[in-house]
Design a protein around this motif. Structure first.
Motif, PDB file in Angstrom:
ATOM      1  N   THR A  19       0.821  -1.217   0.000  1.00  0.00           N
ATOM      2  CA  THR A  19       0.000   0.000   0.000  1.00  0.00           C
ATOM      3  C   THR A  19       0.854   1.265   0.000  1.00  0.00           C
ATOM      4  N   LEU A  20       2.136   1.131   0.304  1.00  0.00           N
ATOM      5  CA  LEU A  20       3.013   2.310   0.369  1.00  0.00           C
ATOM      6  C   LEU A  20       3.216   2.873  -1.030  1.00  0.00           C
ATOM      7  N   GLU A  21       3.132   4.184  -1.128  1.00  0.00           N
ATOM      8  CA  GLU A  21       3.128   4.820  -2.450  1.00  0.00           C
ATOM      9  C   GLU A  21       4.398   5.563  -2.809  1.00  0.00           C
ATOM     10  N   ASN A  22       5.248   5.869  -1.828  1.00  0.00           N
ATOM     11  CA  ASN A  22       6.458   6.615  -2.158  1.00  0.00           C
ATOM     12  C   ASN A  22       7.527   6.383  -1.086  1.00  0.00           C
ATOM     13  N   GLU A  23       8.689   6.930  -1.326  1.00  0.00           N
ATOM     14  CA  GLU A  23       9.818   6.720  -0.430  1.00  0.00           C
ATOM     15  C   GLU A  23       9.543   7.255   0.971  1.00  0.00           C
ATOM     16  N   GLU A  24       8.915   8.406   1.062  1.00  0.00           N
ATOM     17  CA  GLU A  24       8.622   8.995   2.377  1.00  0.00           C
ATOM     18  C   GLU A  24       7.708   8.079   3.194  1.00  0.00           C
ATOM     19  N   GLU A  25       6.701   7.501   2.538  1.00  0.00           N
ATOM     20  CA  GLU A  25       5.824   6.561   3.231  1.00  0.00           C
ATOM     21  C   GLU A  25       6.600   5.325   3.674  1.00  0.00           C
ATOM     22  N   CYS A  26       7.544   4.877   2.856  1.00  0.00           N
ATOM     23  CA  CYS A  26       8.385   3.738   3.240  1.00  0.00           C
ATOM     24  C   CYS A  26       9.215   4.074   4.473  1.00  0.00           C
ATOM     25  N   PHE A  27       9.813   5.254   4.481  1.00  0.00           N
ATOM     26  CA  PHE A  27      10.590   5.664   5.655  1.00  0.00           C
ATOM     27  C   PHE A  27       9.718   5.638   6.903  1.00  0.00           C
ATOM     28  N   LYS A  28       8.536   6.210   6.828  1.00  0.00           N
ATOM     29  CA  LYS A  28       7.643   6.268   7.991  1.00  0.00           C
ATOM     30  C   LYS A  28       7.263   4.872   8.474  1.00  0.00           C
ATOM     31  N   PHE A  29       6.844   4.011   7.548  1.00  0.00           N
ATOM     32  CA  PHE A  29       6.397   2.674   7.920  1.00  0.00           C
ATOM     33  C   PHE A  29       7.535   1.841   8.488  1.00  0.00           C
ATOM     34  N   PHE A  30       8.669   1.814   7.762  1.00  0.00           N
ATOM     35  CA  PHE A  30       9.768   0.957   8.200  1.00  0.00           C
ATOM     36  C   PHE A  30      10.437   1.480   9.461  1.00  0.00           C
ATOM     37  N   GLU A  31      10.398   2.782   9.693  1.00  0.00           N
ATOM     38  CA  GLU A  31      10.920   3.322  10.948  1.00  0.00           C
ATOM     39  C   GLU A  31      10.062   2.854  12.122  1.00  0.00           C
ATOM     40  N   ILE A  33       8.110  -0.017  12.073  1.00  0.00           N
ATOM     41  CA  ILE A  33       8.021  -1.482  12.178  1.00  0.00           C
ATOM     42  C   ILE A  33       9.355  -2.161  12.476  1.00  0.00           C
ATOM     43  N   CYS A  34      10.456  -1.516  12.122  1.00  0.00           N
ATOM     44  CA  CYS A  34      11.778  -2.106  12.323  1.00  0.00           C
ATOM     45  C   CYS A  34      12.580  -1.294  13.328  1.00  0.00           C
ATOM     46  N   THR A  35      13.504  -1.976  13.987  1.00  0.00           N
ATOM     47  CA  THR A  35      14.498  -1.228  14.741  1.00  0.00           C
ATOM     48  C   THR A  35      15.486  -0.646  13.722  1.00  0.00           C
ATOM     49  N   VAL A  36      16.253   0.316  14.148  1.00  0.00           N
ATOM     50  CA  VAL A  36      17.262   0.899  13.261  1.00  0.00           C
ATOM     51  C   VAL A  36      18.216  -0.186  12.774  1.00  0.00           C
ATOM     52  N   ASN A  37      18.657  -1.058  13.683  1.00  0.00           N
ATOM     53  CA  ASN A  37      19.602  -2.112  13.300  1.00  0.00           C
ATOM     54  C   ASN A  37      18.991  -3.103  12.325  1.00  0.00           C
ATOM     55  N   GLU A  38      17.709  -3.442  12.499  1.00  0.00           N
ATOM     56  CA  GLU A  38      17.056  -4.358  11.558  1.00  0.00           C
ATOM     57  C   GLU A  38      17.022  -3.759  10.160  1.00  0.00           C
ATOM     58  N   LEU A  39      16.630  -2.514  10.074  1.00  0.00           N
ATOM     59  CA  LEU A  39      16.541  -1.858   8.769  1.00  0.00           C
ATOM     60  C   LEU A  39      17.915  -1.692   8.129  1.00  0.00           C
ATOM     61  N   LEU A  40      18.899  -1.318   8.929  1.00  0.00           N
ATOM     62  CA  LEU A  40      20.256  -1.182   8.389  1.00  0.00           C
ATOM     63  C   LEU A  40      20.808  -2.528   7.926  1.00  0.00           C
ATOM     64  N   SER A  41      20.463  -3.607   8.613  1.00  0.00           N
ATOM     65  CA  SER A  41      20.909  -4.942   8.199  1.00  0.00           C
ATOM     66  C   SER A  41      20.290  -5.345   6.870  1.00  0.00           C
ATOM     67  N   ILE A  42      19.006  -5.063   6.705  1.00  0.00           N
ATOM     68  CA  ILE A  42      18.334  -5.366   5.439  1.00  0.00           C
ATOM     69  C   ILE A  42      18.945  -4.531   4.315  1.00  0.00           C
ATOM     70  N   ALA A  43      19.165  -3.249   4.587  1.00  0.00           N
ATOM     71  CA  ALA A  43      19.763  -2.368   3.582  1.00  0.00           C
ATOM     72  C   ALA A  43      21.174  -2.834   3.227  1.00  0.00           C
ATOM     73  N   GLN A  44      21.920  -3.295   4.224  1.00  0.00           N
ATOM     74  CA  GLN A  44      23.270  -3.796   3.968  1.00  0.00           C
ATOM     75  C   GLN A  44      23.221  -5.014   3.053  1.00  0.00           C
ATOM     76  N   ARG A  45      22.297  -5.940   3.306  1.00  0.00           N
ATOM     77  CA  ARG A  45      22.183  -7.129   2.458  1.00  0.00           C
ATOM     78  C   ARG A  45      21.855  -6.746   1.022  1.00  0.00           C
ATOM     79  N   TYR A  46      20.983  -5.763   0.860  1.00  0.00           N
ATOM     80  CA  TYR A  46      20.635  -5.309  -0.485  1.00  0.00           C
ATOM     81  C   TYR A  46      21.862  -4.691  -1.168  1.00  0.00           C
ATOM     82  N   SER A  47      22.627  -3.899  -0.442  1.00  0.00           N
ATOM     83  CA  SER A  47      23.860  -3.317  -0.999  1.00  0.00           C
ATOM     84  C   SER A  47      24.844  -4.408  -1.399  1.00  0.00           C
TER      85      SER A  47
END
Length: 98
Positions: A19-31, A33-47
């Motif tokens: 349902t998320l429509e843009n990057e800002e909505e993604c930031f809000k939702f993932f901030e 639902i995830c801890t900072v470390n969880e999100l950074l770990s996922i981002a690291q795997r993608y990188s």
């Protein structure tokens, strides 16, 4: 998908993400639902996946991302033997950026 991942809770989560429509909505939702470390770990795997796709060495990936060799190996295994989720996203982004 991998064994055990296809649950009602995961389906509900994916439905919510879709349902998320843009990057800002993604930031809000993932901030929320995830801890900072969880999100950074996922981002690291993608990188890591992006760099491996571009034929970078494990040493280059580790130096650039700070990922352990175990993480790099796990991502590489997903790239080569996974469900092709990374490939799907990479292809769509490539098409979008043409």
């Amino acid at each position: 998908m991998g064994k055990g991942i296809r649950t009602k809770a995961v389906e509900d989560l994916f439905e919510a993400i879709l349902t998320l429509e843009n990057e800002e909505e993604c930031f809000k939702f993932f901030e929320d639902i995830c801890t900072v470390n969880e999100l950074l770990s996922i981002a690291q795997r993608y990188s890591v996946a992006k760099m491996l796709k571009d034929n970078c060495t494990y040493n280059e990936v580790a130096a650039e991302t700070g990922a352990s060799t175990a993480t790099i190996s796990r991502v590489n295994r997903s790239l080569n033997y996974g469900s092709d989720g990374y490939a799907l996203v990479f292809k769509r982004l490539e098409e979008k950026n043409k």
